[in-house]
Design a protein around this motif. Structure first.
Motif, mmCIF file in Angstrom:
data_model
loop_
_atom_site.group_PDB
_atom_site.id
_atom_site.type_symbol
_atom_site.label_atom_id
_atom_site.label_comp_id
_atom_site.label_asym_id
_atom_site.label_seq_id
_atom_site.Cartn_x
_atom_site.Cartn_y
_atom_site.Cartn_z
ATOM 1 N N LEU A 65 31.186 3.734 23.199
ATOM 2 C CA LEU A 65 30.204 4.221 22.219
ATOM 3 C C LEU A 65 29.144 3.169 21.889
ATOM 4 O O LEU A 65 28.676 3.068 20.757
ATOM 5 N N ARG A 66 28.748 2.395 22.902
ATOM 6 C CA ARG A 66 27.744 1.345 22.714
ATOM 7 C C ARG A 66 26.343 1.841 23.082
ATOM 8 O O ARG A 66 25.393 1.694 22.337
ATOM 9 N N SER A 67 26.205 2.393 24.280
ATOM 10 C CA SER A 67 24.929 2.950 24.740
ATOM 11 C C SER A 67 25.229 3.836 25.932
ATOM 12 O O SER A 67 26.307 3.741 26.535
ATOM 13 N N TYR A 86 25.869 -4.115 8.761
ATOM 14 C CA TYR A 86 25.828 -5.197 9.751
ATOM 15 C C TYR A 86 25.197 -4.660 11.038
ATOM 16 O O TYR A 86 24.963 -3.452 11.172
ATOM 17 N N THR A 87 24.908 -5.535 11.977
ATOM 18 C CA THR A 87 24.386 -5.119 13.275
ATOM 19 C C THR A 87 25.282 -5.676 14.381
ATOM 20 O O THR A 87 26.033 -6.633 14.180
ATOM 21 N N VAL A 145 19.952 -6.365 22.083
ATOM 22 C CA VAL A 145 19.292 -5.612 21.012
ATOM 23 C C VAL A 145 20.240 -5.516 19.820
ATOM 24 O O VAL A 145 21.409 -5.132 19.968
ATOM 25 N N GLN A 146 19.760 -5.882 18.634
ATOM 26 C CA GLN A 146 20.561 -5.803 17.415
ATOM 27 C C GLN A 146 20.415 -4.411 16.786
ATOM 28 O O GLN A 146 19.316 -3.999 16.437
ATOM 29 N N VAL A 147 21.513 -3.694 16.683
ATOM 30 C CA VAL A 147 21.488 -2.340 16.114
ATOM 31 C C VAL A 147 22.670 -2.164 15.160
ATOM 32 O O VAL A 147 23.711 -2.813 15.309
ATOM 33 N N PRO A 203 33.004 3.936 15.693
ATOM 34 C CA PRO A 203 31.587 4.171 15.422
ATOM 35 C C PRO A 203 30.746 4.029 16.682
ATOM 36 O O PRO A 203 31.065 3.253 17.585
ATOM 37 N N ALA A 204 29.672 4.783 16.741
ATOM 38 C CA ALA A 204 28.724 4.690 17.848
ATOM 39 C C ALA A 204 27.512 3.884 17.390
ATOM 40 O O ALA A 204 27.423 3.459 16.238
ATOM 41 N N THR A 205 26.565 3.679 18.288
ATOM 42 C CA THR A 205 25.295 3.057 17.915
ATOM 43 C C THR A 205 24.162 4.020 18.250
ATOM 44 O O THR A 205 24.352 4.969 19.022
ATOM 45 N N PRO A 206 22.983 3.786 17.703
ATOM 46 C CA PRO A 206 21.840 4.650 18.028
ATOM 47 C C PRO A 206 21.504 4.644 19.514
ATOM 48 O O PRO A 206 20.948 5.622 20.027
ATOM 49 N N LEU A 207 21.852 3.567 20.212
ATOM 50 C CA LEU A 207 21.567 3.481 21.650
ATOM 51 C C LEU A 207 22.417 4.453 22.451
ATOM 52 O O LEU A 207 22.072 4.794 23.587
#
Length: 284
Positions: free
Chosen positions: A88-90, A169-170, A176-178, A210-214
């Motif tokens: 769930l990173r990108s 946090y990111t 890329v910091q997300v 959790p996932a990231t926006p990427l």
């Protein structure tokens, strides 16, 4: 998270000894019958089914336990099953990981995606000659150049939109910091799991990945449903992916079969029999 085990009260005392013995004999017989049925079912599988590995891909904000009931059914029937943890990173990171998993499997593969997991099987399915089919269970099936958010944003917002909050946090994803995207535990049940037991919902709410926006806004570069047969479960009471979006994607993919179920997003937990049946059909 595995479904909690029901605790049976054990009756003791000489007065109930005979009844307890009879009940124990009945339970043993029932268990034996189930084991025999599972063995018979496994023995009846075609060689194609025995050779095929079913890879179950979970969605964002969740983990592999969302597949537990379906996985149990398939394995009891003699099917080979894998439930890898989705990073769930990108789109790139996750697809690369699952590509390694699929590429290492000796024999045919059926990919099954739930929610964001559908984008992953869409991205990698056509890249591996051993993948013979795709099953989408309340899942995204984006077009080339389209993201999960791109699909969802074309429809009225679901409860998931308001329930998703960014972390304070990111994390670093390829430089890329997300932030990570978290589902408010207080709203988890209403978004994903209406009708499931409260203790199960509470456990999943605090243990999901959790996932990231990427991941959610990452665009796919390939659409395996264009060249591989697909099967779709559409959840008509879904508060995460609009049911009309699911229907659109299933129709666009020219799915071999579309099954509509009056279920919330976690259909593999609410209706495992129907989801498992569709997967067995895809395996052949």
């Amino acid at each position: 998270m595995d479904t909690p085990v029901n605790r049976r009260n054990v009756l003791v005392g000489s007065v109930f000894a005979a009844a307890a013995l009879a009940a124990g004999t009945a339970c043993s017989s029932s268990s034996d019958d189930k084991n025999t049925a599972a063995t018979t079912s496994a023995a009846a599988l075609s060689q194609q089914a025995k050779d095929t590995t079913v890879v179950l891909v979970h969605g964002a904000g969740l983990d592999g336990s969302t597949w537990s009931k379906v996985s149990d059914q398939l394995q009891a029937g003699g099917y080979k099953v894998m439930v890898p943890a989705n990073p769930l990173r990108s789109i790139g990171v996750d697809s690369d990981y699952f590509g390694k998993v699929v590429g290492a499997i000796d024999g045919p593969v059926v990919l099954v995606g739930h929610s964001y997991g559908g984008a992953i099987i869409t991205e990698i399915g056509a890249k591996f000659p051993n993948v013979k089919g795709l099953v989408y269970s309340a899942a995204f099936a984006p077009e080339v150049g389209q993201s999960c958010l791109g699909v969802a944003n074309a429809y009225p917002p679901t409860k998931l939109v308001a329930a998703t909050v960014p972390s304070k946090y990111t994390v670093d994803i390829d430089g890329v910091q997300v932030p990570e995207l978290l589902v408010d535990p207080a709203q988890f049940g209403a978004v994903f799991a209406a009708g499931l037991p409260a203790d199960l919902v509470n456990a999943m709410a605090v243990s999901g990945r959790p996932a990231t926006p990427l991941a959610l806004d990452g665009k796919v570069t390939d659409a395996a449903w264009k060249t591989l047969p697909s099967w779709f479960v559409v959840t008509t009471e879904d508060n995460a992916i609009p049911p009309d979006a699911q229907r659109m994607m299933a129709t666009r993919a020219n799915a071999k079969k579309i099954v509509e179920i009056a279920s919330p997003h976690l259909v593999a937990l609410t209706h495992p029999d129907q989801v498992a049946a569709l997967i067995r059909e895809a395996v052949g």
